[in-house]
Enzyme design. Structure first.
Site, short mmCIF file in Angstrom:
data_model
loop_
_atom_site.label_atom_id
_atom_site.label_comp_id
_atom_site.label_asym_id
_atom_site.label_seq_id
_atom_site.Cartn_x
_atom_site.Cartn_y
_atom_site.Cartn_z
N TYR A 33 0.79 -1.22 -0.14
CA TYR A 33 0.06 0.04 -0.05
C TYR A 33 0.94 1.19 -0.12
O TYR A 33 1.95 1.38 0.62
CB TYR A 33 -0.84 0.13 1.41
CG TYR A 33 -2.10 -0.96 1.46
CD1 TYR A 33 -2.30 -1.75 0.12
CD2 TYR A 33 -2.90 -1.03 2.39
CE1 TYR A 33 -3.24 -2.75 0.28
CE2 TYR A 33 -3.81 -2.17 2.51
CZ TYR A 33 -3.97 -2.93 1.41
OH TYR A 33 -4.96 -3.79 1.47
N GLU A 66 -20.14 2.50 20.99
CA GLU A 66 -21.45 2.40 19.84
C GLU A 66 -21.55 4.13 19.62
O GLU A 66 -22.24 4.20 18.75
CB GLU A 66 -22.63 1.92 20.24
CG GLU A 66 -22.06 0.39 19.93
CD GLU A 66 -23.48 -0.51 20.16
OE1 GLU A 66 -24.26 -0.53 21.05
OE2 GLU A 66 -23.17 -1.70 19.72
#
Length: 413
Positions: free
Chosen positions: A315, A390
């Site tokens: 990458y 969350e």
């Protein structure tokens, strides 16, 4: 600004859906190029919202387009979908118990890097922007990408394959935005910086050829272990003495060294492997060249041979476009519930880099460690104990929505 109240209403309305999607995907993780269930969930949702959907891009990828009610720029948003071959150690009611075959082996599977959250976030953003379709001055292109964590046997896939299969065609994006949930920031924190934000990620292998002999008579052979050891040290002199450390930092690490089968036999061969991380493409090319020369010459000095091989699936560094980053910083600062901050570059790799090579890109980090906990001590991404607060999911939805709407609005001026 006239769209902000509507955007706030839509983002809040979609929060519980985003959490539910994240639970579902977390409980059913899929490895690279195996994300059929995840892709089907994504595609069905996008079709229900009126997006033009293309499936099967780079095996399991999904590309979707939504044309707003007014003319304007094309904004691309990307989320990665794949999990990792990791056995979950987090006590959650929706913890993964999945197992599958990977590289010929039976493995446990877990979303240990937060990609399930990325998918859920972008599904939420898709719904927010679809709800504002008639007021949007531009076009949204969504890219749900498989296999960001790479594939076995150095197979080239992921972002490069999506691009090769036309992910940026018809229409071509003017900009691309992406995000990553990270444990080193607390919930509410949005990390960004202009220029390099993640490093290149290259895997290399070194093969050393010697000549077998008895350990008591090394002069009758060529010792690949000694040669290999000198090569490891020689590589470190490239990092410490041959690259300009004032320009950008770099990391060169040898992670494996395998040779021999018995304590008193010098073997024929030695094998090593490792990783190279850089932030500058010219420096990356210099390393690759000098590592090959260093290994070859050290081996010759000991009477052996050596070859350095870099895998083709490496990458490039992810580089945030400086002008785009400056332009969008006020947008990051006005994300509701967020605290935008400049962060240091990281040594992790990200193939968002290839999208950012094709259009000006901005990649940001979204904190996922609960407020009140020391993020510096949180389990890192890829850990079997990686945990996502969350509350960070809603911030992700707000961030990508804010960036998209603001960029389109600024292009109208």
């Amino acid at each position: 600004m006239p769209l902000y109240p509507q955007m706030a209403e839509w983002t809040k309305a979609v929060e519980q859906k985003v959490i539910a999607w994240r639970h579902d995907i977390h409980q059913h993780p899929e490895l690279g190029n195996q994300e059929k269930r995840t892709a089907a969930l994504v595609a069905a949702h996008l079709k229900s919202l009126g997006y033009e959907v293309r499936e099967g891009v780079a095996v399991t990828g999904v590309v979707a387009t939504l044309k707003g009610g007014k003319p304007g720029p094309v904004v691309a948003l990307r989320a990665d979908m794949d999990a990792l071959p990791v056995k979950e150690q987090v006590d959650l009611p929706f913890a993964s118990k999945a197992r599958t075959t990977w590289d010929g082996k039976e493995v446990d599977v877990m979303h240990a890097c937060g990609h399930n959250g990325h998918v859920a976030i972008l599904m939420g953003v898709a719904e927010v922007l679809a709800g504002m379709k008639e007021q949007l001055p531009g076009t949204i292109k969504l890219m749900f990408q498989p296999a960001e964590e790479k594939l076995p046997s150095a197979e080239i896939g992921v972002a490069r394959r999506m691009l090769a299969e036309g992910a940026f065609n018809s229409p071509k994006p003017d900009v691309v935005f992406g995000l990553h949930l990270v444990s080193f920031l607390n919930t509410g924190e949005i990390g960004y910086k202009p220029g390099p934000i993640t490093a290149s990620s290259d895997t290399f292998k070194v093969s050393v050829k010697g000549r077998q002999t008895h350990g008591s008579q090394p002069w009758l052979g060529v010792d690949p272990i000694v040669i290999g050891s000198q090569i490891v040290l020689g590589f470190q002199t490239i990092a410490s003495r041959q690259v300009n450390v004032t320009k950008e930092p770099s990391v060169l690490s040898v992670g494996t060294f395998q040779a021999g089968t018995r304590y008193n036999i010098i073997p024929d061969n030695a094998e090593m492997s490792g990783t190279l991380r850089t932030y500058d493409d010219e420096m990356r090319k210099f390393y690759i060249k000098r590592m090959g020369e260093t290994a070859e010459h050290i081996a010759q000095s000991g009477g052996g041979e050596a070859h350095v091989h870099f895998e083709a699936d490496g990458y490039a560094p992810t580089i945030n476009d400086a002008k785009l980053t400056a332009q969008m910083t006020p947008s990051l600062e006005r994300v509701p519930g967020g605290k935008a901050m400049v962060i240091p570059k990281g040594t992790g790799g990200e193939d968002f880099s290839f999208f950012a090579q094709q259009a000006p890109g901005l990649f940001v980090m979204i904190g996922a460690t609960p407020v009140g906990k020391d993020a510096s001590k949180a389990e890192p991404n890829h850990s079997p104990r990686f945990f996502v607060d969350e509350s960070s999911l809603l911030l992700g939805v707000r961030t990508l929505s804010q960036l998209s709407v603001d960029y389109m609005a600024m292009a109208q001026k």
